[in-house]
Design an enzyme around this catalytic site. Sequence first.
Site, PDB file in Angstrom:
ATOM      1  N   GLY A  12       0.791  -1.314   0.088  1.00 50.23           N
ATOM      2  CA  GLY A  12       0.004  -0.269  -0.142  1.00 50.23           C
ATOM      3  C   GLY A  12       0.998   1.266   0.132  1.00 50.23           C
ATOM      4  N   ASP A  13       0.218   2.320  -0.148  1.00 50.92           N
ATOM      5  CA  ASP A  13       0.753   3.744  -0.213  1.00 50.92           C
ATOM      6  C   ASP A  13       1.964   3.904  -1.296  1.00 50.92           C
ATOM      7  OD1 ASP A  13      -0.724   4.286   1.928  1.00 50.92           O
ATOM      8  OD2 ASP A  13       0.648   3.522   3.524  1.00 50.92           O
ATOM      9  N   LYS A  16      -0.850   5.244  -5.574  1.00 51.60           N
ATOM     10  CA  LYS A  16      -1.686   4.788  -6.492  1.00 51.60           C
ATOM     11  C   LYS A  16      -2.742   6.034  -6.950  1.00 51.60           C
ATOM     12  CE  LYS A  16      -3.332   1.838  -3.453  1.00 51.60           C
ATOM     13  NZ  LYS A  16      -2.055   1.860  -2.499  1.00 51.60           N
ATOM     14  N   ASN A  38      -9.956   2.825   4.773  1.00 58.69           N
ATOM     15  CA  ASN A  38      -9.070   2.529   5.232  1.00 58.69           C
ATOM     16  C   ASN A  38      -7.795   2.996   4.473  1.00 58.69           C
ATOM     17  OD1 ASN A  38      -9.610   0.653   3.324  1.00 58.69           O
ATOM     18  ND2 ASN A  38      -8.704  -1.144   4.334  1.00 58.69           N
ATOM     19  N   ALA A  39      -8.257   3.143   2.996  1.00 58.69           N
ATOM     20  CA  ALA A  39      -7.319   3.847   2.107  1.00 58.69           C
ATOM     21  C   ALA A  39      -6.866   5.283   2.326  1.00 58.69           C
ATOM     22  CB  ALA A  39      -7.818   3.464   0.826  1.00 58.69           C
ATOM     23  N   GLY A  40      -5.787   5.627   2.064  1.00 56.53           N
ATOM     24  CA  GLY A  40      -5.457   7.140   1.993  1.00 56.53           C
ATOM     25  C   GLY A  40      -4.894   7.469   0.868  1.00 56.53           C
ATOM     26  N   HIS A  41      -5.473   8.095  -0.051  1.00 58.55           N
ATOM     27  CA  HIS A  41      -4.867   8.308  -1.475  1.00 58.55           C
ATOM     28  C   HIS A  41      -4.578   9.922  -1.721  1.00 58.55           C
ATOM     29  CE1 HIS A  41      -6.628   4.371  -3.187  1.00 58.55           C
ATOM     30  NE2 HIS A  41      -5.672   4.147  -2.190  1.00 58.55           N
ATOM     31  N   GLN A 223      -5.151  -0.183  -0.939  1.00 56.62           N
ATOM     32  CA  GLN A 223      -4.203  -1.145  -0.173  1.00 56.62           C
ATOM     33  C   GLN A 223      -3.268  -1.668  -1.287  1.00 56.62           C
ATOM     34  OE1 GLN A 223      -7.875  -1.847   0.631  1.00 56.62           O
ATOM     35  NE2 GLN A 223      -7.276   0.013   1.893  1.00 56.62           N
ATOM     36  N   THR A 238      -5.294  -6.701   4.948  1.00 52.22           N
ATOM     37  CA  THR A 238      -6.622  -6.352   5.153  1.00 52.22           C
ATOM     38  C   THR A 238      -7.817  -7.313   4.661  1.00 52.22           C
ATOM     39  OG1 THR A 238      -7.994  -4.441   4.511  1.00 52.22           O
ATOM     40  CG2 THR A 238      -6.862  -5.419   2.605  1.00 52.22           C
ATOM     41  N   THR A 299      -4.321   8.120   6.497  1.00 57.53           N
ATOM     42  CA  THR A 299      -5.339   7.726   7.054  1.00 57.53           C
ATOM     43  C   THR A 299      -5.155   7.661   8.432  1.00 57.53           C
ATOM     44  OG1 THR A 299      -6.300   6.329   5.331  1.00 57.53           O
ATOM     45  CG2 THR A 299      -7.285   5.843   7.375  1.00 57.53           C
ATOM     46  N   ARG A 302       0.118   7.346  11.181  1.00 58.33           N
ATOM     47  CA  ARG A 302       1.179   6.680  11.864  1.00 58.33           C
ATOM     48  C   ARG A 302       2.375   6.830  10.965  1.00 58.33           C
ATOM     49  NH1 ARG A 302      -1.600   1.091  12.539  1.00 58.33           N
ATOM     50  NH2 ARG A 302      -2.516   1.574  10.559  1.00 58.33           N
ATOM     51  N   LYS A 330       8.363   7.691  -6.841  1.00 59.22           N
ATOM     52  CA  LYS A 330       9.091   8.218  -5.622  1.00 59.22           C
ATOM     53  C   LYS A 330      10.713   8.051  -6.070  1.00 59.22           C
ATOM     54  CE  LYS A 330       7.051   8.965  -1.753  1.00 59.22           C
ATOM     55  NZ  LYS A 330       6.317   8.969  -0.510  1.00 59.22           N
ATOM     56  N   ASP A 332      12.754  10.039  -7.110  1.00 62.03           N
ATOM     57  CA  ASP A 332      13.369  11.251  -6.628  1.00 62.03           C
ATOM     58  C   ASP A 332      13.679  11.071  -4.806  1.00 62.03           C
ATOM     59  OD1 ASP A 332      10.333  11.318  -6.384  1.00 62.03           O
ATOM     60  OD2 ASP A 332      10.781  12.898  -5.088  1.00 62.03           O
TER      61      ASP A 332
HETATM   62  P1  GDP Z   1      -1.558   5.433  -2.305  1.00 62.96           P
HETATM   63  O1  GDP Z   1      -2.369   4.966  -0.954  1.00 62.96           O
HETATM   64  O2  GDP Z   1      -0.866   4.571  -2.978  1.00 62.96           O
HETATM   65  O3  GDP Z   1      -2.400   6.638  -3.113  1.00 62.96           O
HETATM   66  O4  GDP Z   1      -0.375   6.361  -1.842  1.00 62.96           O
HETATM   67  P2  GDP Z   1      -0.178   7.600  -0.330  1.00 62.96           P
HETATM   68  O5  GDP Z   1      -0.971   8.760  -0.944  1.00 62.96           O
HETATM   69  O6  GDP Z   1      -0.681   6.962   0.821  1.00 62.96           O
HETATM   70  O7  GDP Z   1       1.247   7.734  -0.260  1.00 62.96           O
HETATM   71  C1  GDP Z   1       2.046   8.189  -1.442  1.00 62.96           C
HETATM   72  C2  GDP Z   1       2.792   9.421  -0.905  1.00 62.96           C
HETATM   73  O8  GDP Z   1       3.944   9.768  -2.218  1.00 62.96           O
HETATM   74  C3  GDP Z   1       1.813  10.739  -1.427  1.00 62.96           C
HETATM   75  O9  GDP Z   1       2.227  11.663  -0.319  1.00 62.96           O
HETATM   76  C4  GDP Z   1       2.136  11.157  -2.818  1.00 62.96           C
HETATM   77  O10 GDP Z   1       1.758  12.641  -2.891  1.00 62.96           O
HETATM   78  C5  GDP Z   1       3.327  11.029  -2.707  1.00 62.96           C
HETATM   79  N1  GDP Z   1       4.022  10.639  -4.133  1.00 62.96           N
HETATM   80  C6  GDP Z   1       3.311  10.098  -5.076  1.00 62.96           C
HETATM   81  N2  GDP Z   1       4.243   9.793  -6.091  1.00 62.96           N
HETATM   82  C7  GDP Z   1       5.510  10.420  -5.861  1.00 62.96           C
HETATM   83  C8  GDP Z   1       6.563  10.407  -6.588  1.00 62.96           C
HETATM   84  O11 GDP Z   1       7.108  10.059  -7.649  1.00 62.96           O
HETATM   85  N3  GDP Z   1       7.747  11.264  -5.847  1.00 62.96           N
HETATM   86  C9  GDP Z   1       7.227  11.795  -4.424  1.00 62.96           C
HETATM   87  N4  GDP Z   1       8.460  12.541  -4.106  1.00 62.96           N
HETATM   88  N5  GDP Z   1       6.466  11.689  -3.982  1.00 62.96           N
HETATM   89  C10 GDP Z   1       5.547  10.939  -4.572  1.00 62.96           C
HETATM   90  P1  IMO Z   2      -3.925   2.499   0.727  1.00 67.30           P
HETATM   91  O1  IMO Z   2      -4.959   2.411  -0.287  1.00 67.30           O
HETATM   92  C1  IMO Z   2      -1.237   1.004   3.645  1.00 67.30           C
HETATM   93  C2  IMO Z   2      -3.086  -1.963   6.574  1.00 67.30           C
HETATM   94  C3  IMO Z   2      -3.277  -1.252   8.077  1.00 67.30           C
HETATM   95  C4  IMO Z   2      -3.143  -2.677   8.649  1.00 67.30           C
HETATM   96  C5  IMO Z   2      -3.825  -3.779   7.593  1.00 67.30           C
HETATM   97  C6  IMO Z   2      -5.475  -3.943   8.172  1.00 67.30           C
HETATM   98  O2  IMO Z   2      -3.612   3.999   1.135  1.00 67.30           O
HETATM   99  O3  IMO Z   2      -2.680   2.046   0.183  1.00 67.30           O
HETATM  100  P2  IMO Z   2      -7.638  -2.711   7.925  1.00 67.30           P
HETATM  101  O4  IMO Z   2      -8.070  -1.396   8.563  1.00 67.30           O
HETATM  102  O5  IMO Z   2      -7.399  -2.460   6.443  1.00 67.30           O
HETATM  103  O6  IMO Z   2      -8.416  -3.821   8.517  1.00 67.30           O
HETATM  104  O7  IMO Z   2      -6.151  -2.784   8.505  1.00 67.30           O
HETATM  105  O8  IMO Z   2      -3.860  -3.124   6.469  1.00 67.30           O
HETATM  106  N1  IMO Z   2      -3.617  -1.004   5.665  1.00 67.30           N
HETATM  107  C7  IMO Z   2      -2.959  -0.181   4.842  1.00 67.30           C
HETATM  108  N2  IMO Z   2      -1.851   0.113   4.660  1.00 67.30           N
HETATM  109  N3  IMO Z   2      -2.003   1.542   2.790  1.00 67.30           N
HETATM  110  C8  IMO Z   2      -3.561   1.342   3.024  1.00 67.30           C
HETATM  111  O9  IMO Z   2      -4.145   2.063   2.048  1.00 67.30           O
HETATM  112  C9  IMO Z   2      -3.969   0.485   4.017  1.00 67.30           C
HETATM  113  N4  IMO Z   2      -5.134  -0.051   4.222  1.00 67.30           N
HETATM  114  C10 IMO Z   2      -5.145  -0.926   5.302  1.00 67.30           C
HETATM  115  O10 IMO Z   2      -2.054  -0.698   8.422  1.00 67.30           O
HETATM  116  O11 IMO Z   2      -1.664  -2.997   8.854  1.00 67.30           O
HETATM  117 MG    MG Z   3      -2.241   5.554   1.032  1.00 68.01          MG
END
Ligand code: GDP
Ligand code: IMO
Ligand code: MG
Length: 428
Positions: A12-13, A16, A38-41, A223, A238, A299, A302, A330, A332
């Site tokens: 995850g993270d 996306k 649970n997602a944070g995009h 995720q 998850t 989200t 942490r 990422k 960079d």
């Molecule tokens: P997601 O859950 O997969 O959508 O990813 P998150 O938003 O939780 O975490 C990705 C983080 O990396 C966010 O703060 C984005 O703004 C940042 N991000 C995405 N692509 C890039 C990249 O190519 N370079 C940098 N420095 N940050 C990025």
């Molecule tokens: P995005 O879409 C990273 C992790 C939680 C925990 C496990 C189970 O932003 O990539 P849950 O609340 O789903 O039952 O928790 O999954 N988790 C994530 N980790 N990115 C996420 O979403 C996540 N959504 C859940 O931290 O370990």
């Molecule tokens: Mg995320």
Amino acid sequence: MPALVLLGAQWGDEGKGKATDLLGGSVDYVVRYQGGNNAGHTVVVGDQKYALHLLPSGILSPECTPVIGNGVVVDPAVLLSELSGLNERGVDTSKLLLSGNAHLITPYHTTVDKVTERFLGKRKIGTTGRGIGPTYADKINRVGIRVQDLYDESILIQKVEAALDFKNQILAKLYNRRAIDAGKIVEELLAYADQIKPYVADTTLILNNAIDEGKVVLFEGGQGTLLDVDHGTYPFVTSSNPTAGGACTGAGVGPTKINRVIGILKAYTTRVGAGPFPTELFDEDGEALRTIGHERGVTTGRDRRCGWFDAVIARYATRVNGLTDFFLTKLDVLTGWEQIPVCVAYEIDGKRVEELPYSQSDFHHAKPIYEMLPGWSEDITKAKTFSDLPKNAQAYVKALEEMSGAPISAIGVGPGRTETIEINSFLS
Ligand code: GDP
Ligand code: IMO
Ligand code: MG
């Protein structure tokens, strides 16, 4: 190119949200197919930053219709507050479509999620506390509440009572908590019904028709592959299927309709919550990745656990998702290291292992075998083409591509929409 899946290749993270938003302007529908808030995009457009939890990242592109599919679990309070938050910022959300078959997260699901984690103590999963697991458990147990139930009061009452009869026994007798009143829950859910109604639709029919008409549909995973309940690091996962097959069940679209599956892959690795993580770093390199990469949960706030790139995991993601492409994000963040270790295989009980072991115990014992790749010090955030990258950055990308088993078709060099190097178009 009518239907593509875009999903997380790690834990995850991976970025996306940014990748989905980038394509959003060129696609007709963006569909969430599993997970919930649970997602944070994160999406960064110009000087504006958006954190989306439940809504598909395509909601920021006016030409695109955002869809919440049947496989998603929906907290109605979160849905409405996310919508109004966007409306206040001038984003038009009126095109949203919500499957009538999606299951609802109610206050008793979030309560059960939190008390279960407390009960597990040091064996806890580290969930986001959003009620995800208990809602999917009720779905599988056939005592869930669906969006469509909001429009038949007598059915809703029966279903909430049936779900709570059992849950209240557990809450009171096992967890020593007060029983939850079914009437109050029904009242709260009914209060959302009218506000949600304009979005409710037969999304499966709409999406299949759209694909048949040659419209472009993008399925956005929440995720990541290693958090998948079937293919991830169970039980530290998850409760849904972020992997590619989840797009079919979670949106009601057959696998023959999907043309391309894109894995979003961070140039290093992060994880939030508990569970094994072979390349995790506990030293100043880990701290540097966390600081430079701003690795803090969108989200839950942490700190994310950080480590070097793991090619075993990337290969596994290629296999279980049938990936056609990677979007490497990422890159960079790695600027400035003299040498960058990359995990090419594991050592398990003295043996070299190239593929992710199916055995949980083996994975817990896996030690990374690293290859050192030369780093670069030049700023790459302004790079627009692959050849703009320093030679060592190019070599790093090529090495990852070779180890991971699918072409890297785009590279992220910063969080903004424009901070992307496109190598092969995803839409051709
Ligand atoms: P997601 O859950 O997969 O959508 O990813 P998150 O938003 O939780 O975490 C990705 C983080 O990396 C966010 O703060 C984005 O703004 C940042 N991000 C995405 N692509 C890039 C990249 O190519 N370079 C940098 N420095 N940050 C990025
Ligand atoms: P995005 O879409 C990273 C992790 C939680 C925990 C496990 C189970 O932003 O990539 P849950 O609340 O789903 O039952 O928790 O999954 N988790 C994530 N980790 N990115 C996420 O979403 C996540 N959504 C859940 O931290 O370990
Ligand atoms: Mg995320």
